[in-house]
Design an enzyme around this catalytic site. Structure first.
Site, PDB file in Angstrom:
ATOM      1  CD  GLN A 156       0.241   8.268   6.994  1.00 12.58           C
ATOM      2  OE1 GLN A 156      -0.417   9.160   7.779  1.00 12.58           O
ATOM      3  NE2 GLN A 156      -0.413   7.052   6.777  1.00 12.58           N
ATOM      4  N   GLY A 187      -5.265   7.947   5.003  1.00 10.27           N
ATOM      5  CA  GLY A 187      -4.255   8.966   5.931  1.00 10.27           C
ATOM      6  C   GLY A 187      -3.167   9.188   4.899  1.00 10.27           C
ATOM      7  NE  ARG A 225       6.043   6.489   0.900  1.00  9.69           N
ATOM      8  CZ  ARG A 225       5.392   6.250   1.868  1.00  9.69           C
ATOM      9  NH1 ARG A 225       4.154   5.683   1.703  1.00  9.69           N
ATOM     10  NH2 ARG A 225       5.516   6.942   3.097  1.00  9.69           N
ATOM     11  CG  ASP A 265       0.120   0.067   9.384  1.00 12.40           C
ATOM     12  OD1 ASP A 265      -0.200   0.753  10.212  1.00 12.40           O
ATOM     13  OD2 ASP A 265       0.515   0.238   7.917  1.00 12.40           O
ATOM     14  CE  LYS A 282      -2.837   1.061   3.462  1.00 11.05           C
ATOM     15  NZ  LYS A 282      -2.841   2.330   4.172  1.00 11.05           N
ATOM     16  NE  ARG A 336      -5.587   0.063  12.634  1.00 12.16           N
ATOM     17  CZ  ARG A 336      -4.807   0.136  11.483  1.00 12.16           C
ATOM     18  NH1 ARG A 336      -3.540   0.356  11.513  1.00 12.16           N
ATOM     19  NH2 ARG A 336      -5.503   0.280  10.362  1.00 12.16           N
TER      20      ARG A 336
HETATM   21  C1  S3P Z   1       2.251   4.727   6.199  1.00 15.14           C
HETATM   22  C2  S3P Z   1       2.892   5.179   7.417  1.00 15.14           C
HETATM   23  C3  S3P Z   1       2.338   4.736   8.676  1.00 15.14           C
HETATM   24  C4  S3P Z   1       1.430   3.548   8.442  1.00 15.14           C
HETATM   25  C5  S3P Z   1       0.348   3.878   7.352  1.00 15.14           C
HETATM   26  C6  S3P Z   1       1.350   4.016   6.086  1.00 15.14           C
HETATM   27  C7  S3P Z   1       2.941   5.355   4.741  1.00 15.14           C
HETATM   28  O1  S3P Z   1       1.335   5.813   9.295  1.00 15.14           O
HETATM   29  O2  S3P Z   1       0.615   3.255   9.615  1.00 15.14           O
HETATM   30  O3  S3P Z   1      -0.521   2.748   7.318  1.00 15.14           O
HETATM   31  O4  S3P Z   1       2.539   4.783   3.855  1.00 15.14           O
HETATM   32  O5  S3P Z   1       3.745   6.248   4.944  1.00 15.14           O
HETATM   33  P1  S3P Z   1       2.276   6.789  10.193  1.00 15.14           P
HETATM   34  O6  S3P Z   1       3.443   7.875   9.242  1.00 15.14           O
HETATM   35  O7  S3P Z   1       1.114   7.690  10.534  1.00 15.14           O
HETATM   36  O8  S3P Z   1       2.928   6.081  11.234  1.00 15.14           O
END
Ligand code: S3P
Length: 429
Positions: free
Chosen positions: A170, A95, A28, A316, A23, A347
């Protein structure tokens, strides 16, 4: 609401699976290809709802994107060709789309707006809005731009030095993307090690980035160049079957073509420490990403403490790790995982409430949970709360439960694992 009643898999699990594309890398791949000059071909793209939001967002910015299942062709025309979206962009439940695109939209020279679904609208956006504002971004939004919807008065940002105050890939990625589009150098100090797919892909798309320990330096005014890419299988999706095989009797499962990036393989470390019968075979790298096979057999697990630097590496996977802990002898303590409270749902609460209702001995703490095993799981209902990983945790619980387990809102699993139930069917003997 869609629900499914799953029966125990009393004969165990066996077989070989290739799980859908990663994912994080799929998001990206669209972001870099959409900003790039030239045509990029992406294979094994995750066609789950979240990543489709990122595709849609780039279409709204004027990028021509063709998709045939998991094959995607992005006809990039470069950063200068992107256009102000006429309509608000819908980030849905995603997110990653919301945080990473905030970095991009802040730094593009036009106005844009974005919103999310009810779950995403409760998740903090100030973690990206704050540091982006330090770079000169003009973002307004609900509750002082703490939450979506947001509006971006996009413009050229100034390279800035930023110390991150949250361990989040993120946020790091949003800042690196904004930095890449800004004037001058941006320096980001990471608070801890988090997934590094953005850094790996920057190198693949011809972007200069320097890393020295926790310091990342990215020069501004950089234009990515198109690249072809194959997305490895998602270890976060594989985790459900790795745990399923470890906890179910008479089981043996192999997951092929799965990403084994060392910033993402914490679930393998965790299962190994719990005493699982788990083997990893490294294969050829795909692009910059390590890939291989993981083989797991039914195991006698023991409780462990998981904390510190390991946590971002399996953030995750904590719901499914908690389920594994209910089948381990002794106490498992998960610490330093407060971030779980701001995921698709809280969670910590979702895991504790659901597993307790199935008979587990589990309690929530301020920053994680404590699980005493081993306990038999009973039949019952698992509420997904719209969270794909909670739904899949419930489905794995059904394999070893004494009776049927009903998963409520099963469709939310399509967010990250379309075809999950077909795969479950395929490996249940
Ligand atoms: C992700 C970073 C994580 C992860 C999310 C995907 C990413 O989140 O929990 O499922 O693709 O950068 P956080 O950056 O909030 O830790």
């Amino acid at each position: 609401m869609t629900q499914v009643k799953l029966l125990p898999a009393s004969k165990g699990l066996s077989g070989t699976l290739s799980v859908p594309g990663d994912k994080s890398i799929s998001h990206r791949s669209i972001i870099f290809s959409g900003l790039a000059e030239g045509t990029s071909h992406i294979k094994n793209f995750l066609d789950g709802e979240d990543c489709l939001r990122t595709i849609q967002a780039f279409r709204e910015l004027g990028v021509d994107i063709e998709r045939n299942g998991t094959n995607v062709i992005v006809h990039g025309k470069g950063i200068k060709a992107l256009q102000s979206p006429v309509n608000p962009i819908n980030f849905g439940n995603s997110g990653t789309t919301a945080r990473l695109l905030s970095g991009v939209l802040s730094a593009l020279p036009f106005f844009s707006t974005a919103f999310g679904d009810p779950s995403l609208s409760k998740r903090p956006m100030d973690r990206v809005v704050g540091p982006l504002s330090e770079m000169g971004a003009e973002i307004i939004g609900r509750d002082n731009a703490k939450y979506l919807p947001l509006a971006f008065n996009g413009k050229k940002l100034k390279g800035t030095t930023i110390e991150m105050n949250v361990k989040s890939a993120q946020v790091k990625s949003a800042l690196l993307l904004a930095g890449m589009l800004s004037e001058g150098d941006t320096v980001v100090y990471e608070k801890g090690i988090t997934r590094n797919h953005t850094e790996m892909l920057m190198s693949q798309y011809g972007i200069t980035l320097e890393k020295q320990g926790s310091k990342l330096t990215i020069p501004g005014n950089q234009q990515p160049q198109a690249s072809d890419l194959k997305v490895p299988g998602d270890i976060s999706s594989a985790a459900f079957f790795l745990v399923a095989a470890a906890v179910a009797p008479n089981s043996s499962i192999t997951i092929e073509n799965v990403g084994l990036n060392p910033t993402r393989d914490g679930i393998i470390t965790a299962l190994d420490r719990m005493g699982a019968d788990i083997d990893v075979e490294q294969g050829e790298k795909i692009g910059h990403e390590p890939v291989g096979r993981v083989h797991v057999k039914s195991s006698e697990l023991k409780g462990c403490t998981f904390e510190g630097e390991l946590i971002p590496n399996l953030i995750d996977e904590i719901p499914i790790l908690a389920l594994a802990a209910t089948q381990a002898e002794g106490t498992t303590h998960i610490k330093d995982a407060k971030e779980l409270k701001v995921k698709e749902t809280d969670r910590i609460e979702a895991v504790v409430t659901n597993l307790r209702s199935l008979g587990a001995d589990i309690e929530a703490t301020e920053d994680g949970m404590i699980i005493n095993g081993k306990t038999e799981l009973t039949s019952g209902i698992v509420h997904s709360y719209g969270d794909h990983r909670i739904g899949m945790m419930g489905a794995v619980a059904s394999i070893i439960a004494e009776g049927p387990v009903t998963i409520e809102d099963k469709d939310c699993i399509n967010i990250s694992y379309p075809g999950f139930f077909e795969h479950l069917d395929k490996v249940c003997k």
